[in-house]
Design an enzyme around this catalytic site. Sequence first.
Site, PDB file in Angstrom:
ATOM      1  CB  CYS A  61       3.364  -0.999   9.193  1.00 16.93           C
ATOM      2  SG  CYS A  61       2.445  -2.449   9.213  1.00 16.93           S
ATOM      3  CG  HIS A  67       1.427   1.985  10.683  1.00 19.76           C
ATOM      4  ND1 HIS A  67       0.796   1.873   9.824  1.00 19.76           N
ATOM      5  CD2 HIS A  67       1.637   0.781  11.191  1.00 19.76           C
ATOM      6  CE1 HIS A  67       0.155   0.472   9.725  1.00 19.76           C
ATOM      7  NE2 HIS A  67       0.767   0.052  10.846  1.00 19.76           N
ATOM      8  CG  ASN A  83      -2.013  -2.143  10.336  1.00 24.42           C
ATOM      9  OD1 ASN A  83      -1.786  -1.581   9.320  1.00 24.42           O
ATOM     10  ND2 ASN A  83      -1.366  -2.717  11.124  1.00 24.42           N
TER      11      ASN A  83
END
Length: 328
Positions: free
Chosen positions: A115, A252, A282
């Site tokens: 990520c 993020h 996500n």
Amino acid sequence: MFQSKARITAIGSYVPERTLTNTDLEKLVETDDEWIVQRTGIKERRMAREDEFTSDLAYQAVRNLMERYDKSVDDVDLIIVCTMTPDFKTPSVASTLQAKLGIKNTGAFDLNTACSGFTYGLYVANGMITSGLNKKVLVVGSETLSRITDYTDRATCILFGDGAGAVLLEYDEQQPSFISSHIGSEGEGGKSLYCSNLSNMMNGEEIVDNGKFVQNGRAVYKWAVTTVPKGMKTVLQNASMELKDVDWFVPHSANLRMIESICEKSDFPLEQTLYSLVNFGNTSAATIPLSLDQGVREGKVKNGDKILLYGFGGGLAHAGLFINWTVE
Ligand SMILES: CC(C)(COP(=O)(O)OP(=O)(O)OC[C@H]1O[C@@H](n2cnc3c(N)ncnc32)[C@H](O)[C@@H]1OP(=O)(O)O)[C@@H](O)C(=O)NCCC(=O)NCCS
């Protein structure tokens, strides 16, 4: 201070057509829309078709960038694809993308820091251009996380989705985009969030080896809300700046509650934060370019804005950048 010579000159993004809503997930696992929205802020995510892979999403994101900014990528001399879900173990997604784009004289490699991939990718690309090794670099964050998500595990399948975002970096001494940065890794916490591949051991401990995402949600949450506020401070200190100098914060997009907590701890207004998780979930290395591009399309992000990007996640790794938005 390290004087950057690289400028971001274009951005593009792409998400697959198919949508997986919270209501759809209710049919797969014991969960409900209210629980998911309350704990994560996520309403839906996109899923790649069976014949659509990470390189296809990356290609569409670059096409989108080329069309919107009237840019040619024929003279790109380095392609970095940030991903943890490559089409193959080899060749790299970056080489596959190079072939799809028909670029002849370029280097290409994948970068996997999960990520935090996109901010690591920008960090490397800035270094390559500033050192004089490259002149024009594509940095793409692209993921098909649906392929490694366990749709029987309600604690993880509600989080992840597919998507891609791309930026073009060009040599420019007059108007560089990069002001300061900070990177870090805490591999000791690797087992808090992983997807096994060739080993069932990590840091001397046995792990679940099913080729799918395995997560200790609480541990990741706790790590992120302590590490990111400290990292944000470090990035800004490295630029002799403060949070009041930040126009937009782009963390993020993992979980809205986590972003709220990071903002609260940093005393930074949530209203000046861009996130893509509500409709895309996500998407790992793709969340930051997707959020940024959303901000650009909505007319929020303007030339001259100072933006703090912060990627964090699997590794556990993190990378923050303070940039000046000077896209044409
Ligand atoms: C995953 C996450 C939403 C879970 O929320 P949480 O409050 O930590 O929940 P817990 O895992 O402690 O579980 C609490 C309860 O909810 C249940 N639960 C978990 N997922 C559920 C779901 N989708 N629907 C309904 N209930 C669920 C658990 O089974 C547990 O029930 P129990 O108390 O009866 O055992 C949260 O930990 C999180 O977002 N962490 C960060 C994850 C992340 O962003 N990872 C990527 C970082 S890059």
